[in-house]
Design a protein around this motif. Structure first.
Motif, PDB file in Angstrom:
ATOM      1  N   GLY A 210       0.819  -1.203   0.000  1.00 15.22           N
ATOM      2  CA  GLY A 210       0.000   0.000   0.000  1.00 15.22           C
ATOM      3  C   GLY A 210       0.855   1.256   0.000  1.00 15.22           C
ATOM      4  N   PHE A 211       0.279   2.336  -0.508  1.00 17.68           N
ATOM      5  CA  PHE A 211       0.975   3.621  -0.566  1.00 17.68           C
ATOM      6  C   PHE A 211       0.121   4.692   0.103  1.00 17.68           C
ATOM      7  N   ILE A 212       0.773   5.569   0.832  1.00 18.08           N
ATOM      8  CA  ILE A 212       0.072   6.674   1.479  1.00 18.08           C
ATOM      9  C   ILE A 212       0.174   7.895   0.575  1.00 18.08           C
ATOM     10  N   PRO A 213      -0.945   8.347  -0.007  1.00 16.72           N
ATOM     11  CA  PRO A 213      -0.904   9.502  -0.920  1.00 16.72           C
ATOM     12  C   PRO A 213      -0.542  10.792  -0.198  1.00 16.72           C
ATOM     13  N   PRO A 220      -4.005  11.681  11.873  1.00 19.25           N
ATOM     14  CA  PRO A 220      -3.951  10.451  12.676  1.00 19.25           C
ATOM     15  C   PRO A 220      -2.534   9.907  12.871  1.00 19.25           C
ATOM     16  N   ARG A 221      -1.677  10.080  11.865  1.00 17.86           N
ATOM     17  CA  ARG A 221      -0.304   9.554  11.980  1.00 17.86           C
ATOM     18  C   ARG A 221       0.568  10.194  10.907  1.00 17.86           C
ATOM     19  N   TRP A 222       1.644  10.834  11.321  1.00 18.04           N
ATOM     20  CA  TRP A 222       2.548  11.453  10.359  1.00 18.04           C
ATOM     21  C   TRP A 222       3.713  10.517  10.079  1.00 18.04           C
ATOM     22  N   PRO A 223       4.547  10.845   9.069  1.00 20.44           N
ATOM     23  CA  PRO A 223       5.676   9.967   8.731  1.00 20.44           C
ATOM     24  C   PRO A 223       6.634   9.783   9.910  1.00 20.44           C
ATOM     25  N   ALA A 256       3.832  -1.876  16.162  1.00 23.01           N
ATOM     26  CA  ALA A 256       2.731  -2.596  15.509  1.00 23.01           C
ATOM     27  C   ALA A 256       1.491  -1.716  15.422  1.00 23.01           C
ATOM     28  N   GLU A 257       1.210  -0.970  16.496  1.00 25.45           N
ATOM     29  CA  GLU A 257       0.066  -0.068  16.497  1.00 25.45           C
ATOM     30  C   GLU A 257       0.260   1.053  15.478  1.00 25.45           C
ATOM     31  N   THR A 258       1.489   1.563  15.393  1.00 27.89           N
ATOM     32  CA  THR A 258       1.795   2.601  14.412  1.00 27.89           C
ATOM     33  C   THR A 258       1.611   2.073  13.001  1.00 27.89           C
ATOM     34  N   PHE A 259       2.065   0.839  12.767  1.00 29.84           N
ATOM     35  CA  PHE A 259       1.918   0.248  11.437  1.00 29.84           C
ATOM     36  C   PHE A 259       0.437   0.110  11.080  1.00 29.84           C
ATOM     37  N   THR A 260      -0.365  -0.344  12.015  1.00 27.62           N
ATOM     38  CA  THR A 260      -1.798  -0.488  11.760  1.00 27.62           C
ATOM     39  C   THR A 260      -2.427   0.856  11.409  1.00 27.62           C
ATOM     40  N   ALA A 261      -2.025   1.897  12.140  1.00 29.25           N
ATOM     41  CA  ALA A 261      -2.555   3.235  11.857  1.00 29.25           C
ATOM     42  C   ALA A 261      -2.143   3.703  10.468  1.00 29.25           C
ATOM     43  N   LEU A 262      -0.911   3.411  10.075  1.00 31.40           N
ATOM     44  CA  LEU A 262      -0.427   3.816   8.755  1.00 31.40           C
ATOM     45  C   LEU A 262      -1.138   3.053   7.643  1.00 31.40           C
TER      46      LEU A 262
END
Length: 285
Positions: A210-213, A220-223, A256-262
């Motif tokens: 997946g890609f974040i546009p 919710p979550r920055w880089p 893991a939580e950060t990854f889920t948010a991303l």
């Protein structure tokens, strides 16, 4: 070291420091008495007990002998070596070349069933073409002045590692910032080839890509820094100065939580393929 004081590495150093202080107190010694018997300044004892200075193995042996606890030497040396393995600066990691470093992590890739990866500026290694990998490693060799030129061997190791994408019951989830599709490493031809490869590899049943546009709301979550999660057992984080290995369950859970948010910010399937195709068109114009 540049990582947060709340990192696994710092926590482990503090735990070792606390243990040494307990051993001294159990022996009924003041910091001054221990320092005098060990033959060093009292300030050194204070720095060690406050995790401001990493003790050497020789320091641990002296500490235990002074405290009449020689049976603890092997255990404490083991803890010290474990602490040292959590943080590896690039200069030490790459002193024998790039191939050895890459080979050293192969086992964990082979064992991992659920692999999660977030990258903000570069295509991750498991999805790279050999040409892209060559450009990446050659750049690292030159920038970090690696003393051994074994880029070709390191590339071969990375390419061979990719068999896990096609074999076994591994599952791979990749979330990338869309900028990774435009940052050129090695020039436009190498990037174009890499983008075509992504279109092929995302068809694999083992791969979620997946890609974040750039248009998505990042509230919710920055880089964040690039990180890689191996099952729920270990997370690796690449920083400018070195390589952090996280084994603390609480901290692994945070990644893991950060990854889920991303993942919730990313697009997949046809929308992801359209982003790749758009980047490829722009590159070839």
């Amino acid at each position: 070291m540049t990582e947060s004081k709340f990192s696994s590495a710092q926590s482990a150093r503090q735990a070792l420091a606390n243990r040494l202080q307990e051993i001294r107190l159990d022996a009924g010694l003041t910091a001054r008495a221990l320092s005098s018997a060990a033959g060093w300044h009292e300030a050194k004892t204070s720095r060690i007990e406050h995790a401001k200075q990493q003790p050497s193995e020789a320091d641990l042996r002296a500490w235990c002998y002074v405290c009449s606890a020689p049976k603890l030497i092997a255990e404490l040396v083991g803890e010290l070596r474990a602490v040292n393995s959590m943080w590896l600066d690039w200069r030490r990691a790459e002193q024998a070349g790039l191939a050895q470093l890459n080979a050293s992590v192969r086992d964990i890739y082979e064992r991992t069933k659920q692999y999660r990866s977030y990258c903000q500026s570069m295509i991750p290694g498991l999805l790279q073409t050999s040409e892209y990998t060559t450009a990446v490693l050659a750049s690292l060799r030159d920038r970090r002045q690696v003393p051994v030129d074994d880029v070709a061997v390191a590339v071969a190791e990375r390419m061979d590692r990719q068999h896990i994408l096609y074999e076994g019951d591994h599952k791979f989830a990749f979330v990338l910032e869309v900028a990774t599709l435009r940052y050129q490493v090695g020039g436009p031809e190498i990037l174009a080839q890499q983008l075509r490869h992504l279109l092929d590899v995302m068809r694999l049943p083992s791969v979620s890509l997946g890609f974040i546009p750039t248009t998505v709301d990042r509230t919710p979550r920055w880089p964040v820094e690039d990180f890689y999660i191996f099952d729920n057992k270990q997370a690796n984080v690449e920083l400018v100065s070195g390589f952090l290995t996280i084994t603390n369950p609480r901290e692994i859970g945070m990644y893991a939580e950060t990854f889920t948010a991303l993942t919730k910010l990313a697009v997949y399937g046809p929308r992801a393929r359209n982003l790749i195709a758009e980047a490829l068109r722009e590159l070839l114009e």
